[in-house]
Design a protein around this motif. Structure first.
Motif, PDB file in Angstrom:
ATOM      1  N   GLY A 122      28.411  50.786  33.411  1.00  0.00           N
ATOM      2  CA  GLY A 122      28.445  49.352  33.681  1.00  0.00           C
ATOM      3  C   GLY A 122      29.079  48.568  32.541  1.00  0.00           C
ATOM      4  N   LEU A 125      32.868  49.321  32.459  1.00  0.00           N
ATOM      5  CA  LEU A 125      33.595  48.587  33.493  1.00  0.00           C
ATOM      6  C   LEU A 125      33.802  47.129  33.081  1.00  0.00           C
ATOM      7  CD1 LEU A 125      34.862  48.454  36.291  1.00  0.00           C
ATOM      8  CD2 LEU A 125      32.572  48.016  37.230  1.00  0.00           C
ATOM      9  N   SER A 161      37.519  45.586  32.495  1.00  0.00           N
ATOM     10  CA  SER A 161      37.834  44.441  33.355  1.00  0.00           C
ATOM     11  C   SER A 161      38.232  43.235  32.515  1.00  0.00           C
ATOM     12  CB  SER A 161      36.633  44.090  34.239  1.00  0.00           C
ATOM     13  OG  SER A 161      36.316  45.160  35.123  1.00  0.00           O
ATOM     14  N   VAL A 196      41.173  45.371  38.045  1.00  0.00           N
ATOM     15  CA  VAL A 196      40.551  46.693  38.142  1.00  0.00           C
ATOM     16  C   VAL A 196      40.084  46.956  39.575  1.00  0.00           C
ATOM     17  CG1 VAL A 196      38.613  48.108  37.360  1.00  0.00           C
ATOM     18  CG2 VAL A 196      39.876  46.709  35.713  1.00  0.00           C
ATOM     19  N   ALA A 197      39.600  45.910  40.246  1.00  0.00           N
ATOM     20  CA  ALA A 197      39.107  46.050  41.616  1.00  0.00           C
ATOM     21  C   ALA A 197      40.218  46.413  42.598  1.00  0.00           C
ATOM     22  CB  ALA A 197      38.419  44.763  42.054  1.00  0.00           C
ATOM     23  N   ASP A 198      41.488  46.299  42.188  1.00  0.00           N
ATOM     24  CA  ASP A 198      42.589  46.673  43.075  1.00  0.00           C
ATOM     25  C   ASP A 198      42.682  48.182  43.264  1.00  0.00           C
ATOM     26  OD1 ASP A 198      43.230  44.023  43.290  1.00  0.00           O
ATOM     27  OD2 ASP A 198      44.893  44.091  41.872  1.00  0.00           O
ATOM     28  N   PRO A 210      41.009  52.053  43.828  1.00  0.00           N
ATOM     29  CA  PRO A 210      39.848  52.581  44.550  1.00  0.00           C
ATOM     30  C   PRO A 210      38.645  52.768  43.624  1.00  0.00           C
ATOM     31  CG  PRO A 210      41.841  53.790  45.124  1.00  0.00           C
ATOM     32  CD  PRO A 210      42.187  52.904  43.968  1.00  0.00           C
ATOM     33  N   GLU A 211      37.464  52.428  44.117  1.00  0.00           N
ATOM     34  CA  GLU A 211      36.261  52.488  43.286  1.00  0.00           C
ATOM     35  C   GLU A 211      36.016  53.883  42.737  1.00  0.00           C
ATOM     36  OE1 GLU A 211      31.463  51.543  43.623  1.00  0.00           O
ATOM     37  OE2 GLU A 211      32.831  50.914  45.213  1.00  0.00           O
ATOM     38  N   SER A 212      36.247  54.908  43.564  1.00  0.00           N
ATOM     39  CA  SER A 212      36.020  56.286  43.110  1.00  0.00           C
ATOM     40  C   SER A 212      36.979  56.648  41.982  1.00  0.00           C
ATOM     41  CB  SER A 212      36.175  57.265  44.274  1.00  0.00           C
ATOM     42  OG  SER A 212      37.480  57.167  44.837  1.00  0.00           O
ATOM     43  N   VAL A 244      38.339  54.473  39.817  1.00  0.00           N
ATOM     44  CA  VAL A 244      37.900  53.752  38.627  1.00  0.00           C
ATOM     45  C   VAL A 244      36.734  54.476  37.966  1.00  0.00           C
ATOM     46  CG1 VAL A 244      36.886  51.606  37.778  1.00  0.00           C
ATOM     47  CG2 VAL A 244      38.738  51.532  39.460  1.00  0.00           C
ATOM     48  N   ARG A 245      35.765  54.928  38.750  1.00  0.00           N
ATOM     49  CA  ARG A 245      34.619  55.645  38.183  1.00  0.00           C
ATOM     50  C   ARG A 245      35.086  56.885  37.434  1.00  0.00           C
ATOM     51  NH1 ARG A 245      32.042  54.754  43.288  1.00  0.00           N
ATOM     52  NH2 ARG A 245      32.427  56.945  43.805  1.00  0.00           N
ATOM     53  N   GLN A 267      38.028  57.363  36.044  1.00  0.00           N
ATOM     54  CA  GLN A 267      38.716  56.945  34.829  1.00  0.00           C
ATOM     55  C   GLN A 267      37.731  56.535  33.736  1.00  0.00           C
ATOM     56  OE1 GLN A 267      42.297  56.928  34.330  1.00  0.00           O
ATOM     57  NE2 GLN A 267      41.921  58.271  36.068  1.00  0.00           N
TER      58      GLN A 267
END
Length: 207
Positions: A120, A123, A127, A143-145, A147-149, A151-152, A154
């Motif tokens: 958290g 991120l 961001s 960052v939200a652009d 895919p969430e998976s 980003v996690r 990375q």
């Protein structure tokens, strides 16, 4: 850092401004294995502490975060810099007693460093850095652009850092030790350069 009185910057707003303007810092720590340094972007949280707190992140593979720091860490922020030709000084024609020099703006931020791995917090850091450097673009990326998976995944490859600033040293070497005429000559010489970095420095010369 050696800072003659004429070049010393002690105004917190000016120091923070130089930090914000710097695109890249050098993070230096002394360890039992020797000095370690990493160039990386950092952002300043001015609302934390008396002088602010720096945040950023390192690659998990970078050994700097694994080696305990001996004492405080140092973050070096470089602002505009430029070579100063003695040919720009009117003093050259008067006495010839002139030499080349270099003008620059720099801030050294020192304090205890901590590293963290909480997803958290990581991120939030990436961001914030992204928002800072994407600001002003016609179509800023967020960052939200991604895919969430993705980003996690990375985030698992980096480690966050937090550096509460205990001491700030600022140096603005802008020909303040020269006569008004010499400063005018330096400003004119830098303004005439094709290099944007020279022009940026020329605009800072006090007149």
């Amino acid at each position: 850092m050696y800072v003659p009185p004429a070049f010393r910057d002690t105004e917190l707003a000016s120091l923070h401004g130089a930090i914000r303007a710097a695109r890249l810092a050098n993070l230096v720590t002394a360890t039992a294995e020797g000095l370690l340094a990493t160039p990386l972007p950092l952002f300043l949280e001015e609302a934390e502490g008396e002088q602010g707190v720096l945040y950023g992140h390192l690659a998990r593979a970078n050994p700097q975060w694994k080696q305990p720091a001996l004492g405080e860490a140092l973050a070096i922020f470089m602002g505009p810099d430029a070579y100063v030709s003695p040919g720009w000084y009117p003093t050259k024609a008067e006495s010839g007693k002139v030499v080349p020099t270099w003008n620059y703006v720099t801030v050294h931020a020192t304090g205890p460093i901590e590293f963290f791995e909480d997803p958290g917090r990581l991120l939030a850091v990436v961001s914030r850095l992204t928002e800072q450097h994407e600001a002003g673009r016609a179509m800023p990326w967020a960052v939200a652009d991604a895919p969430e998976s993705f980003v996690r995944a990375q985030l698992r490859g980096i480690v966050g850092l937090r550096l509460p600033i205990a001491r700030l040293e600022g140096k603005r070497k802008l020909s303040q030790n020269r006569s008004e005429a010499d400063r005018e000559g330096v400003a004119a010489g830098l303004a005439a350069s094709d290099d944007p970095a020279d022009q940026a420095m020329g605009a800072l010369i006090p007149r």
